[in-house]
Design a protein around this motif. Structure first.
Motif, PDB file in Angstrom:
ATOM      1  N   LEU A 284       3.333  13.826  -2.804  1.00 27.90           N
ATOM      2  CA  LEU A 284       2.462  12.722  -2.073  1.00 27.90           C
ATOM      3  C   LEU A 284       2.085  13.093  -0.509  1.00 27.90           C
ATOM      4  O   LEU A 284       2.972  13.964   0.078  1.00 27.90           O
ATOM      5  N   ASP A 285       0.985  12.647  -0.084  1.00 27.28           N
ATOM      6  CA  ASP A 285       0.745  12.869   1.020  1.00 27.28           C
ATOM      7  C   ASP A 285       1.438  11.836   2.077  1.00 27.28           C
ATOM      8  O   ASP A 285       1.326  11.921   3.266  1.00 27.28           O
ATOM      9  N   ASN A 286       1.930  10.774   1.422  1.00 28.18           N
ATOM     10  CA  ASN A 286       2.478   9.551   2.305  1.00 28.18           C
ATOM     11  C   ASN A 286       3.451   9.867   2.893  1.00 28.18           C
ATOM     12  O   ASN A 286       4.178  10.699   2.584  1.00 28.18           O
ATOM     13  N   ASP A 287       3.683   9.417   4.115  1.00 27.25           N
ATOM     14  CA  ASP A 287       5.037   9.472   5.062  1.00 27.25           C
ATOM     15  C   ASP A 287       6.204   8.737   4.122  1.00 27.25           C
ATOM     16  O   ASP A 287       7.167   8.894   4.761  1.00 27.25           O
ATOM     17  N   SER A 288       5.982   7.738   3.431  1.00 23.84           N
ATOM     18  CA  SER A 288       7.063   6.890   2.847  1.00 23.84           C
ATOM     19  C   SER A 288       6.638   6.564   1.640  1.00 23.84           C
ATOM     20  O   SER A 288       5.464   6.627   1.190  1.00 23.84           O
ATOM     21  N   PHE A 289       7.684   6.068   0.793  1.00 25.12           N
ATOM     22  CA  PHE A 289       7.532   5.705  -0.647  1.00 25.12           C
ATOM     23  C   PHE A 289       8.513   4.749  -1.353  1.00 25.12           C
ATOM     24  O   PHE A 289       9.590   4.824  -0.259  1.00 25.12           O
TER      25      PHE A 289
ATOM     26  N   TYR B 114      12.008   5.533   1.589  1.00 24.95           N
ATOM     27  CA  TYR B 114      12.483   6.707   2.128  1.00 24.95           C
ATOM     28  C   TYR B 114      11.282   7.286   3.063  1.00 24.95           C
ATOM     29  O   TYR B 114      10.053   7.241   2.169  1.00 24.95           O
ATOM     30  N   HIS B 115      11.554   7.632   4.118  1.00 25.38           N
ATOM     31  CA  HIS B 115      10.547   8.466   4.699  1.00 25.38           C
ATOM     32  C   HIS B 115      10.781   9.924   4.777  1.00 25.38           C
ATOM     33  O   HIS B 115      11.881  10.443   4.372  1.00 25.38           O
TER      34      HIS B 115
ATOM     35  N   ASP C 216       0.663  -1.301  -0.130  1.00 20.52           N
ATOM     36  CA  ASP C 216      -0.015   0.034  -0.051  1.00 20.52           C
ATOM     37  C   ASP C 216       0.702   1.122   0.020  1.00 20.52           C
ATOM     38  O   ASP C 216       0.221   2.413  -0.370  1.00 20.52           O
ATOM     39  N   ILE C 217       2.396   0.949   0.375  1.00 21.50           N
ATOM     40  CA  ILE C 217       2.894   2.412   0.138  1.00 21.50           C
ATOM     41  C   ILE C 217       3.082   2.502  -1.542  1.00 21.50           C
ATOM     42  O   ILE C 217       3.278   1.785  -2.100  1.00 21.50           O
ATOM     43  N   PRO C 218       3.238   3.973  -1.888  1.00 23.54           N
ATOM     44  CA  PRO C 218       3.302   4.212  -3.373  1.00 23.54           C
ATOM     45  C   PRO C 218       4.722   3.663  -3.783  1.00 23.54           C
ATOM     46  O   PRO C 218       5.686   3.768  -3.000  1.00 23.54           O
TER      47      PRO C 218
END
Length: 194
Positions: A85-90, A134-135, A3-5
């Motif tokens: 991106l809104d995500n904290d990691s990818f 990466y975070h 689910d992480i991009p």
């Protein structure tokens, strides 16, 4: 599905290749970028392509264009990705490493417990900066590096809280920097189709 991009880095200069490697044909695909997009769509729910300009691609995808158009460096790509991106990691992967597979990706994801700034592959004692997670905790470091004109990812990784995950099979990490490596990759992929 993870689910992480995933972000495919396809904005480099390709100076050693002599032409844009992101646009080279690969397997049954018109471009190496489309091959990577197809491969990793089986693993990740969301995939993006990091590039200077989406105009060079003649297919639809989620593109993240560099905020700094003057600079050809991964630092500006990372900054642009975190802004988009809104995500904290990818998960970061280079367009020119077509043999990094599901097993490698899943191992790295499993090793990421959230307490590191990054989780990155190592093979043959060589850090693979564009194969890992990466975070957002690194965003300020990327911004500082760009301001100081430092663009080596290894510099960042050696000065951050990173988990390095060793892998044995260096053939999986074949990097297509020049024509010889591209031809070798074509031979491998064609042999696997027989």
């Amino acid at each position: 599905m993870i689910d992480i991009p995933c972000v495919i880095f396809a904005g480099g200069k390709s100076s050693r290749m002599g032409e844009d490697k992101a646009l080279l044909p690969f397997e049954k695909h018109n471009t190496l970028t489309e091959y990577q997009l197809n491969q990793h769509s089986k693993t990740f729910q969301n995939i993006y392509i990091s590039c200077k300009s989406k105009e060079k691609f003649d297919f639809n995808a989620n593109f993240i264009e560099d905020l700094n158009q003057e600079l050809f460096a991964p630092t500006t790509a990372f900054i642009s990705i975190f802004h988009r991106l809104d995500n904290d990691s990818f998960f970061a992967i280079s367009v020119d490493t077509p043999f990094i597979d599901n097993t490698i990706i899943k191992t790295l994801v499993e090793e990421d417990n959230g307490s590191f700034d990054a989780v990155v592959a190592v093979v043959d004692e060589q850090i693979q900066p564009l194969c890992g997670i990466y975070h957002r905790t690194l965003l300020s470091a990327f911004t500082d590096m760009e301001e100081q004109n430092i663009h080596k990812l290894n510099y960042l990784l050696k000065n951050s809280n990173v988990k390095f995950v060793p892998f044995e099979d260096k053939n999986k990490f074949l990097n297509l920097n020049n024509k010889e490596e591209y031809q070798k990759a074509l031979e491998i992929i064609n042999a696997s189709l027989i």
